[in-house]
Motif scaffolding. Structure first.
Motif, PDB file in Angstrom:
ATOM      1  N   GLN A  77       0.811  -1.209   0.000  1.00 43.66           N
ATOM      2  CA  GLN A  77       0.000   0.000   0.000  1.00 43.66           C
ATOM      3  C   GLN A  77       0.854   1.272   0.000  1.00 43.66           C
ATOM      4  O   GLN A  77       0.345   2.361  -0.231  1.00 43.66           O
ATOM      5  N   SER A  78       2.153   1.148   0.277  1.00 43.00           N
ATOM      6  CA  SER A  78       3.014   2.326   0.339  1.00 43.00           C
ATOM      7  C   SER A  78       3.396   2.841  -1.041  1.00 43.00           C
ATOM      8  O   SER A  78       3.342   4.029  -1.297  1.00 43.00           O
ATOM      9  N   MET A  83       2.875   7.175  -4.394  1.00 43.55           N
ATOM     10  CA  MET A  83       3.028   6.936  -2.959  1.00 43.55           C
ATOM     11  C   MET A  83       1.713   7.160  -2.239  1.00 43.55           C
ATOM     12  O   MET A  83       0.958   8.060  -2.585  1.00 43.55           O
ATOM     13  N   SER A  84       1.497   6.341  -1.231  1.00 44.56           N
ATOM     14  CA  SER A  84       0.320   6.574  -0.401  1.00 44.56           C
ATOM     15  C   SER A  84       0.592   7.753   0.525  1.00 44.56           C
ATOM     16  O   SER A  84       1.732   8.184   0.704  1.00 44.56           O
ATOM     17  N   ARG A  85      -0.438   8.260   1.132  1.00 39.76           N
ATOM     18  CA  ARG A  85      -0.331   9.418   2.012  1.00 39.76           C
ATOM     19  C   ARG A  85       0.608   9.128   3.186  1.00 39.76           C
ATOM     20  O   ARG A  85       1.344   9.991   3.628  1.00 39.76           O
ATOM     21  N   ASN A  86       0.614   7.898   3.685  1.00 34.92           N
ATOM     22  CA  ASN A  86       1.429   7.557   4.852  1.00 34.92           C
ATOM     23  C   ASN A  86       2.899   7.362   4.517  1.00 34.92           C
ATOM     24  O   ASN A  86       3.732   7.328   5.413  1.00 34.92           O
ATOM     25  N   THR A 135       4.669   9.348   2.371  1.00 33.27           N
ATOM     26  CA  THR A 135       5.264  10.556   1.789  1.00 33.27           C
ATOM     27  C   THR A 135       6.368  11.153   2.639  1.00 33.27           C
ATOM     28  O   THR A 135       7.156  11.942   2.147  1.00 33.27           O
ATOM     29  N   THR A 148       9.680   7.903   2.336  1.00 31.89           N
ATOM     30  CA  THR A 148       9.992   7.274   1.052  1.00 31.89           C
ATOM     31  C   THR A 148      10.888   8.135   0.158  1.00 31.89           C
ATOM     32  O   THR A 148      11.852   7.608  -0.401  1.00 31.89           O
TER      33      THR A 148
END
Length: 185
Positions: free
Chosen positions: A118-119, A130-133, A135, A138
């Motif tokens: 999910q990342s 990228m997922s919100r978590n 950012t 990464t």
């Protein structure tokens, strides 16, 4: 990608035999030794490659580090074999306990897979989403990995802050950058 996978397997197997020879009595079973061999192989690779990166190009430093670990693992295997020592330490457990361990391991693996998948997601055009978590951390790791993977010489300078020395653990980024340099996507 296949070459990178083979090198990772070689490093882990070499560290398994190193741990089996030198850490006798610390681990109960070979599965425990194998689980410990994964981070130990990354640690050894990073330590050796980091020293070699001072005077060797990135690719050569990584290859020499891999060869040094593989040679040490081979000599450990040879020593264990020559002394007729056990190369795989099994475990005696009842079936219910083994089933419980399997389900717990599967649950943890599935959870980690779902979190990681999910990342970062690859789009049809090859770009990464990228997922919100993800950012926060990464971009930092991707910049280090691409810098290691695409530079000829590594100077231990922060990729995001010019002139600053790296103060953040980077060994997994070094392994990933080396795999990128070998052609892994």
């Amino acid at each position: 990608m296949l070459i990178g996978l083979l090198i990772l397997i070689l490093l882990i197997v070499a560290c398994y035999f190193l741990l089996l020879r030198f850490a006798k009595g610390v681990f109960g079973t070979s599965l425990e030794i194998l689980a410990a061999a994964v981070p130990v192989s990354f640690l050894l690779f990073s330590a050796i490659a980091s020293v070699l990166l001072i005077f060797l190009p990135t690719l050569w430093a990584g290859l020499v580090a891999c060869l040094a670990i593989a040679a040490a693992g081979f000599f450990s295997f040879y020593n264990l074999y020559k002394r007729k020592q056990i190369l795989w330490i099994g475990e005696v457990l009842d079936q219910r306990y083994q089933l419980l361990r399997f389900f717990i391991t599967a649950l943890i693996s599935l959870t980690l897979f779902l979190l990681i998948s999910q990342s970062l997601m690859q789009q049809a055009d090859g770009s990464l989403l990228m997922s919100r978590n993800a950012t926060v951390d990464t971009p930092y790791h991707l910049s280090q990995v691409t810098r290691i993977g695409f530079s000829e010489k590594w100077d231990f300078e922060e990729p995001n802050f010019s002139g600053e020395f790296i103060k953040y653990p980077y060994f997994i980024n070094l392994v990933s950058g080396f795999l990128l340099k070998l052609g892994s996507p």
